[in-house]
Design a protein around this motif. Structure first.
Motif, PDB file in Angstrom:
ATOM      1  N   THR A   1      60.673  41.618  25.198  1.00  0.00           N
ATOM      2  CA  THR A   1      59.644  42.151  26.086  1.00  0.00           C
ATOM      3  C   THR A   1      58.953  43.336  25.434  1.00  0.00           C
ATOM      4  OG1 THR A   1      61.203  43.609  27.168  1.00  0.00           O
ATOM      5  CG2 THR A   1      60.901  41.438  28.151  1.00  0.00           C
ATOM      6  N   THR A   2      57.734  43.556  25.837  1.00  0.00           N
ATOM      7  CA  THR A   2      56.984  44.693  25.325  1.00  0.00           C
ATOM      8  C   THR A   2      57.222  45.890  26.235  1.00  0.00           C
ATOM      9  OG1 THR A   2      55.277  43.234  24.440  1.00  0.00           O
ATOM     10  CG2 THR A   2      54.676  45.529  24.748  1.00  0.00           C
ATOM     11  N   ARG A   3      57.524  47.011  25.629  1.00  0.00           N
ATOM     12  CA  ARG A   3      57.734  48.257  26.364  1.00  0.00           C
ATOM     13  C   ARG A   3      56.459  49.092  26.264  1.00  0.00           C
ATOM     14  NH1 ARG A   3      63.300  50.085  26.663  1.00  0.00           N
ATOM     15  NH2 ARG A   3      64.667  48.396  26.061  1.00  0.00           N
ATOM     16  N   THR A   4      56.140  49.766  27.342  1.00  0.00           N
ATOM     17  CA  THR A   4      54.984  50.653  27.363  1.00  0.00           C
ATOM     18  C   THR A   4      55.482  52.093  27.319  1.00  0.00           C
ATOM     19  OG1 THR A   4      53.747  49.053  28.670  1.00  0.00           O
ATOM     20  CG2 THR A   4      52.933  51.314  28.667  1.00  0.00           C
ATOM     21  N   PHE A   5      54.865  52.873  26.432  1.00  0.00           N
ATOM     22  CA  PHE A   5      55.242  54.271  26.256  1.00  0.00           C
ATOM     23  C   PHE A   5      54.073  55.173  26.627  1.00  0.00           C
ATOM     24  CE2 PHE A   5      57.428  52.171  22.496  1.00  0.00           C
ATOM     25  CZ  PHE A   5      58.636  52.009  23.128  1.00  0.00           C
ATOM     26  N   ARG A   6      54.378  56.220  27.357  1.00  0.00           N
ATOM     27  CA  ARG A   6      53.413  57.284  27.618  1.00  0.00           C
ATOM     28  C   ARG A   6      53.837  58.480  26.788  1.00  0.00           C
ATOM     29  NH1 ARG A   6      52.537  57.721  34.142  1.00  0.00           N
ATOM     30  NH2 ARG A   6      51.182  55.921  34.360  1.00  0.00           N
ATOM     31  N   ILE A   7      52.928  58.962  25.964  1.00  0.00           N
ATOM     32  CA  ILE A   7      53.237  60.100  25.112  1.00  0.00           C
ATOM     33  C   ILE A   7      52.301  61.253  25.465  1.00  0.00           C
ATOM     34  CG2 ILE A   7      53.435  60.966  22.758  1.00  0.00           C
ATOM     35  CD1 ILE A   7      53.396  57.307  23.169  1.00  0.00           C
ATOM     36  N   THR A   8      52.875  62.415  25.647  1.00  0.00           N
ATOM     37  CA  THR A   8      52.114  63.619  25.958  1.00  0.00           C
ATOM     38  C   THR A   8      52.296  64.596  24.798  1.00  0.00           C
ATOM     39  OG1 THR A   8      52.603  63.278  28.295  1.00  0.00           O
ATOM     40  CG2 THR A   8      51.770  65.435  27.669  1.00  0.00           C
TER      41      THR A   8
ATOM     42  N   ARG B   1      52.046  75.834  18.600  1.00  0.00           N
ATOM     43  CA  ARG B   1      53.062  75.350  19.555  1.00  0.00           C
ATOM     44  C   ARG B   1      52.844  73.896  19.967  1.00  0.00           C
ATOM     45  NH1 ARG B   1      52.531  80.780  21.962  1.00  0.00           N
ATOM     46  NH2 ARG B   1      51.425  79.904  23.730  1.00  0.00           N
ATOM     47  N   LEU B   2      52.519  73.059  19.002  1.00  0.00           N
ATOM     48  CA  LEU B   2      52.333  71.630  19.284  1.00  0.00           C
ATOM     49  C   LEU B   2      53.694  70.981  19.522  1.00  0.00           C
ATOM     50  CD1 LEU B   2      49.800  69.776  19.288  1.00  0.00           C
ATOM     51  CD2 LEU B   2      50.543  68.993  17.061  1.00  0.00           C
ATOM     52  N   ARG B   3      53.806  70.264  20.632  1.00  0.00           N
ATOM     53  CA  ARG B   3      55.049  69.551  20.937  1.00  0.00           C
ATOM     54  C   ARG B   3      54.687  68.242  21.621  1.00  0.00           C
ATOM     55  NH1 ARG B   3      53.722  73.258  24.318  1.00  0.00           N
ATOM     56  NH2 ARG B   3      54.119  73.156  26.544  1.00  0.00           N
ATOM     57  N   ALA B   4      55.484  67.241  21.337  1.00  0.00           N
ATOM     58  CA  ALA B   4      55.213  65.906  21.877  1.00  0.00           C
ATOM     59  C   ALA B   4      56.448  65.382  22.598  1.00  0.00           C
ATOM     60  CB  ALA B   4      54.825  64.959  20.747  1.00  0.00           C
ATOM     61  N   GLN B   5      56.193  64.591  23.632  1.00  0.00           N
ATOM     62  CA  GLN B   5      57.293  64.003  24.390  1.00  0.00           C
ATOM     63  C   GLN B   5      56.841  62.617  24.844  1.00  0.00           C
ATOM     64  OE1 GLN B   5      57.981  66.633  27.687  1.00  0.00           O
ATOM     65  NE2 GLN B   5      58.362  64.999  29.108  1.00  0.00           N
ATOM     66  N   GLY B   6      57.758  61.672  24.773  1.00  0.00           N
ATOM     67  CA  GLY B   6      57.447  60.303  25.163  1.00  0.00           C
ATOM     68  C   GLY B   6      58.298  59.829  26.317  1.00  0.00           C
ATOM     69  N   GLU B   7      57.755  58.878  27.051  1.00  0.00           N
ATOM     70  CA  GLU B   7      58.461  58.284  28.181  1.00  0.00           C
ATOM     71  C   GLU B   7      58.329  56.771  28.083  1.00  0.00           C
ATOM     72  OE1 GLU B   7      58.340  58.403  33.069  1.00  0.00           O
ATOM     73  OE2 GLU B   7      56.565  59.015  31.951  1.00  0.00           O
ATOM     74  N   ASP B   8      59.436  56.093  28.144  1.00  0.00           N
ATOM     75  CA  ASP B   8      59.477  54.631  28.154  1.00  0.00           C
ATOM     76  C   ASP B   8      59.373  54.201  29.614  1.00  0.00           C
ATOM     77  OD1 ASP B   8      60.091  51.932  28.088  1.00  0.00           O
ATOM     78  OD2 ASP B   8      61.802  52.168  26.742  1.00  0.00           O
ATOM     79  N   LEU B   9      58.261  53.580  29.988  1.00  0.00           N
ATOM     80  CA  LEU B   9      58.049  53.233  31.389  1.00  0.00           C
ATOM     81  C   LEU B   9      59.036  52.192  31.894  1.00  0.00           C
ATOM     82  CD1 LEU B   9      54.167  53.287  31.731  1.00  0.00           C
ATOM     83  CD2 LEU B   9      55.840  55.072  32.202  1.00  0.00           C
ATOM     84  N   SER B  10      59.651  51.428  30.980  1.00  0.00           N
ATOM     85  CA  SER B  10      60.660  50.470  31.426  1.00  0.00           C
ATOM     86  C   SER B  10      61.931  51.179  31.896  1.00  0.00           C
ATOM     87  CB  SER B  10      61.008  49.472  30.318  1.00  0.00           C
ATOM     88  OG  SER B  10      61.732  50.105  29.285  1.00  0.00           O
ATOM     89  N   GLN B  11      62.073  52.446  31.515  1.00  0.00           N
ATOM     90  CA  GLN B  11      63.238  53.246  31.919  1.00  0.00           C
ATOM     91  C   GLN B  11      62.919  54.196  33.083  1.00  0.00           C
ATOM     92  OE1 GLN B  11      66.216  52.758  30.389  1.00  0.00           O
ATOM     93  NE2 GLN B  11      65.193  51.159  29.234  1.00  0.00           N
ATOM     94  N   ALA B  12      61.668  54.230  33.505  1.00  0.00           N
ATOM     95  CA  ALA B  12      61.264  55.150  34.578  1.00  0.00           C
ATOM     96  C   ALA B  12      61.823  54.670  35.913  1.00  0.00           C
ATOM     97  CB  ALA B  12      59.748  55.225  34.646  1.00  0.00           C
TER      98      ALA B  12
END
Length: 120
Positions: free
Chosen positions: A2-9, A93-104
């Protein structure tokens, strides 16, 4: 698979902007309004420079495995850095964080819809 969707901020703070750069950002502020923020493949920048020098890029990416989120976060951070550097905007102060929507976690409506579809 399956394809996972990621949101990255990707968040950071503008630093050392010239008067011209600040004026340029203020001119484009309506296009980068926080209320119009969206996660997109090319990345969406939002800021309110009149309030504070912080900015946020929102990226949408995909992968097949859980560990693909690490590559997605790296791509997003590189894209944000390139965009800023390409315009000569200083930042820190660049910082990145990702979220796997399949795990939300599911929202209340989603849980209710699943429960109703499981009931005969």
């Amino acid at each position: 698979m399956t394809t996972r969707t990621f949101r990255i901020t990707v968040r950071g703070v503008f630093d050392g902007l010239s008067t011209e750069q600040r004026a340029e950002l203020l001119t484009g502020a309506a296009e980068h309004d926080v209320l119009q923020a969206a996660f997109t493949a090319e990345g969406h920048l939002s800021y309110d420079l009149a309030a504070r020098p912080a900015f946020t890029f929102r990226f949408l990416d995909e992968g097949e495995a859980e560990e693909d989120i690490l590559d997605a976060v790296e791509r997003a951070e590189t894209a944000a850095t390139s965009w800023l550097a390409g315009r000569g905007y200083g930042f820190k102060r660049l910082r990145a964080q990702g979220e796997d929507l399949s795990q939300a976690p599911l929202g209340k409506r989603q849980r209710r819809a699943i429960a109703q579809s499981a009931t005969p």
